[in-house]
Design an enzyme around this catalytic site. Structure first.
Site, PDB file in Angstrom:
ATOM      1  N   SER A 142       0.872  -1.174   0.000  1.00  0.00           N
ATOM      2  CA  SER A 142       0.000   0.000   0.000  1.00  0.00           C
ATOM      3  C   SER A 142       0.911   1.227   0.000  1.00  0.00           C
ATOM      4  O   SER A 142       2.099   1.107   0.340  1.00  0.00           O
ATOM      5  CB  SER A 142      -0.831   0.007   1.290  1.00  0.00           C
ATOM      6  OG  SER A 142      -1.425   1.272   1.509  1.00  0.00           O
ATOM      7  N   TYR A 155      -2.499  -1.397  10.524  1.00  0.00           N
ATOM      8  CA  TYR A 155      -2.395  -1.560   9.067  1.00  0.00           C
ATOM      9  C   TYR A 155      -1.069  -0.983   8.565  1.00  0.00           C
ATOM     10  O   TYR A 155      -0.332  -1.635   7.830  1.00  0.00           O
ATOM     11  CB  TYR A 155      -3.581  -0.853   8.411  1.00  0.00           C
ATOM     12  CG  TYR A 155      -3.690  -1.036   6.906  1.00  0.00           C
ATOM     13  CD1 TYR A 155      -4.259  -2.188   6.369  1.00  0.00           C
ATOM     14  CD2 TYR A 155      -3.258  -0.054   6.021  1.00  0.00           C
ATOM     15  CE1 TYR A 155      -4.387  -2.355   4.989  1.00  0.00           C
ATOM     16  CE2 TYR A 155      -3.380  -0.211   4.645  1.00  0.00           C
ATOM     17  CZ  TYR A 155      -3.944  -1.365   4.139  1.00  0.00           C
ATOM     18  OH  TYR A 155      -4.077  -1.517   2.772  1.00  0.00           O
TER      19      TYR A 155
HETATM   20  P1  NAD Z   1     -11.175  -6.258  -0.158  1.00  0.00           P
HETATM   21  O1  NAD Z   1     -11.629  -6.138   1.240  1.00  0.00           O
HETATM   22  O2  NAD Z   1     -12.181  -6.230  -1.248  1.00  0.00           O
HETATM   23  O3  NAD Z   1     -10.294  -7.563  -0.357  1.00  0.00           O
HETATM   24  C1  NAD Z   1      -9.542  -8.144   0.675  1.00  0.00           C
HETATM   25  C2  NAD Z   1      -9.602  -9.651   0.491  1.00  0.00           C
HETATM   26  O4  NAD Z   1      -8.864 -10.255   1.563  1.00  0.00           O
HETATM   27  C3  NAD Z   1     -11.048 -10.159   0.569  1.00  0.00           C
HETATM   28  O5  NAD Z   1     -11.283 -11.081  -0.457  1.00  0.00           O
HETATM   29  C4  NAD Z   1     -11.081 -10.778   1.951  1.00  0.00           C
HETATM   30  O6  NAD Z   1     -12.031 -11.817   2.088  1.00  0.00           O
HETATM   31  C5  NAD Z   1      -9.651 -11.311   2.099  1.00  0.00           C
HETATM   32  N1  NAD Z   1      -9.361 -11.573   3.507  1.00  0.00           N
HETATM   33  C6  NAD Z   1      -9.556 -10.729   4.557  1.00  0.00           C
HETATM   34  N2  NAD Z   1      -9.306 -11.380   5.716  1.00  0.00           N
HETATM   35  C7  NAD Z   1      -8.933 -12.648   5.369  1.00  0.00           C
HETATM   36  C8  NAD Z   1      -8.561 -13.795   6.119  1.00  0.00           C
HETATM   37  N3  NAD Z   1      -8.543 -13.793   7.462  1.00  0.00           N
HETATM   38  N4  NAD Z   1      -8.249 -14.913   5.447  1.00  0.00           N
HETATM   39  C9  NAD Z   1      -8.279 -14.953   4.105  1.00  0.00           C
HETATM   40  N5  NAD Z   1      -8.637 -13.916   3.340  1.00  0.00           N
HETATM   41  C10 NAD Z   1      -8.968 -12.773   3.968  1.00  0.00           C
HETATM   42  O7  NAD Z   1     -10.123  -5.074  -0.355  1.00  0.00           O
HETATM   43  P2  NAD Z   1      -9.007  -4.826  -1.470  1.00  0.00           P
HETATM   44  O8  NAD Z   1      -8.864  -3.386  -1.583  1.00  0.00           O
HETATM   45  O9  NAD Z   1      -9.262  -5.632  -2.688  1.00  0.00           O
HETATM   46  O10 NAD Z   1      -7.705  -5.380  -0.732  1.00  0.00           O
HETATM   47  C11 NAD Z   1      -6.748  -6.218  -1.350  1.00  0.00           C
HETATM   48  C12 NAD Z   1      -5.364  -5.820  -0.882  1.00  0.00           C
HETATM   49  O11 NAD Z   1      -5.050  -4.518  -1.379  1.00  0.00           O
HETATM   50  C13 NAD Z   1      -5.206  -5.730   0.635  1.00  0.00           C
HETATM   51  O12 NAD Z   1      -3.981  -6.280   1.031  1.00  0.00           O
HETATM   52  C14 NAD Z   1      -5.227  -4.245   0.898  1.00  0.00           C
HETATM   53  O13 NAD Z   1      -4.545  -3.904   2.068  1.00  0.00           O
HETATM   54  C15 NAD Z   1      -4.524  -3.746  -0.345  1.00  0.00           C
HETATM   55  N6  NAD Z   1      -4.734  -2.328  -0.625  1.00  0.00           N
HETATM   56  C16 NAD Z   1      -5.975  -1.854  -0.954  1.00  0.00           C
HETATM   57  C17 NAD Z   1      -6.144  -0.496  -1.202  1.00  0.00           C
HETATM   58  C18 NAD Z   1      -7.468   0.093  -1.584  1.00  0.00           C
HETATM   59  O14 NAD Z   1      -7.557   1.326  -1.662  1.00  0.00           O
HETATM   60  N7  NAD Z   1      -8.495  -0.689  -1.827  1.00  0.00           N
HETATM   61  C19 NAD Z   1      -5.059   0.373  -1.115  1.00  0.00           C
HETATM   62  C20 NAD Z   1      -3.822  -0.136  -0.781  1.00  0.00           C
HETATM   63  C21 NAD Z   1      -3.672  -1.487  -0.541  1.00  0.00           C
END
Ligand code: NAD
Length: 257
Positions: A142, A155
């Site tokens: 991130s 986080y």
């Molecule tokens: P999201 O919440 O849609 O996806 C997260 C995924 O992780 C989901 O499918 C969820 O079920 C899974 N997950 C959560 N806890 C879990 C567990 N205990 N066991 C197995 N799976 C689990 O959000 P996203 O934005 O798609 O996030 C994906 C990645 O991107 C994450 O690592 C997040 O930190 C990172 N990220 C997202 C953003 C953003 O703005 N959306 C920005 C920077 C980084």
């Protein structure tokens, strides 16, 4: 002329965590489109099964905060595959709270899923990664691997630690032909931040992000395909920020000159 075949994932075997929705789902779809076989895993049974069924790919339901579930993923995939070419540690979550309000469990769950699970998956998959002709590990960090997000300390800490894991492993694994890199998204429209985007207002993010808008999940796919592919054969230990320039925008005023 660029050799476009080097961007292909044809014949590669990949695993994507958190692939039931959001960025992980988009990456899994993109990898399949680029020719890879993709193992999907997620804690969310329904979303994971449905995405995997649409793609015709295998799905393992698993909670990455649980050591037994991590072992099960490794065992299941290792029983079926002779190698693993691409591992995407994408699953993640946050627990918003200021320092005075953190419960120990909040720190634990974020640490377990965002950082401990990627470390243990890399460790458990080492034999399969070593069997690949040029494996690629991609950790989804991130912009908060580098700069903090207020009231989101567990986080921030987990992503900074994950980024340092990548650097450490680049030293250790590159001599074995295993590359490891991060993708650092900025603000992407997904479940993890939908509420924040709505509360703070898209119009503010549009001002703060030089590209002028938050990203869609599909915009994380190109960077992931690049890092997974042989086109990135000399890239390791790096973070590819896919953030629309968000990190570069500390000075937010513009002079009319
Ligand atoms: P999201 O919440 O849609 O996806 C997260 C995924 O992780 C989901 O499918 C969820 O079920 C899974 N997950 C959560 N806890 C879990 C567990 N205990 N066991 C197995 N799976 C689990 O959000 P996203 O934005 O798609 O996030 C994906 C990645 O991107 C994450 O690592 C997040 O930190 C990172 N990220 C997202 C953003 C953003 O703005 N959306 C920005 C920077 C980084």
């Amino acid at each position: 002329m660029p050799d476009n075949d080097r961007f292909s994932l044809e014949g590669k075997i990949a695993l994507v965590t958190g692939a039931g929705r959001g960025i992980g789902k988009a990456i899994a779809e993109g990898f399949v489109g680029a020719g890879a076989k993709v193992w999907l895993t997620d804690i969310l049974k329904e979303e994971g099964e449905s995405t995997a069924a649409t793609l015709g790919m295998p799905f393992v339901q698993a909670d990455l905060s649980q050591l037994g579930d991590i072992d099960r993923i490794i065992e299941l995939v290792s029983a079926e595959e002779k190698r693993l070419d691409v591992l995407v540690n994408n699953a993640g979550l946050d627990r918003l709270a200021s320092i005075g309000k953190f419960a120990p469990e909040d720190l634990d769950i974020v640490w377990y899923v965002n950082c401990r699970a990627p470390v243990l998956l890399v460790q458990g998959f080492l034999p399969l990664l070593r069997a690949s002709q040029g494996a690629s590990i991609i950790n989804i960090t991130s912009v908060h691997e580098a700069i903090p997000h207020p009231q989101n300390l567990s986080y921030n800490m987990s992503k900074a630690a994950l980024a340092m894991f990548t650097k450490s492993m680049a030293q250790e694994l590159s001599p074995e032909g295993i590359r490891i890199n991060n993708i650092g998204p900025g603000a992407v429209e997904t479940n993890i931040n939908r509420e924040i985007l709505a509360d703070i207002g898209h119009e503010n993010f549009n001002k703060w992000i030089p590209i002028g808008r938050v990203a869609q999940t599909s915009e994380m796919v190109g960077p992931a395909i690049f890092l997974a592919s042989d086109a990135a054969s000399y890239v390791t230990g790096a973070t590819l920020f896919a953030d629309g320039g968000y990190l570069q925008n500390l000075v937010r005023y513009r002079l009319d000159v």
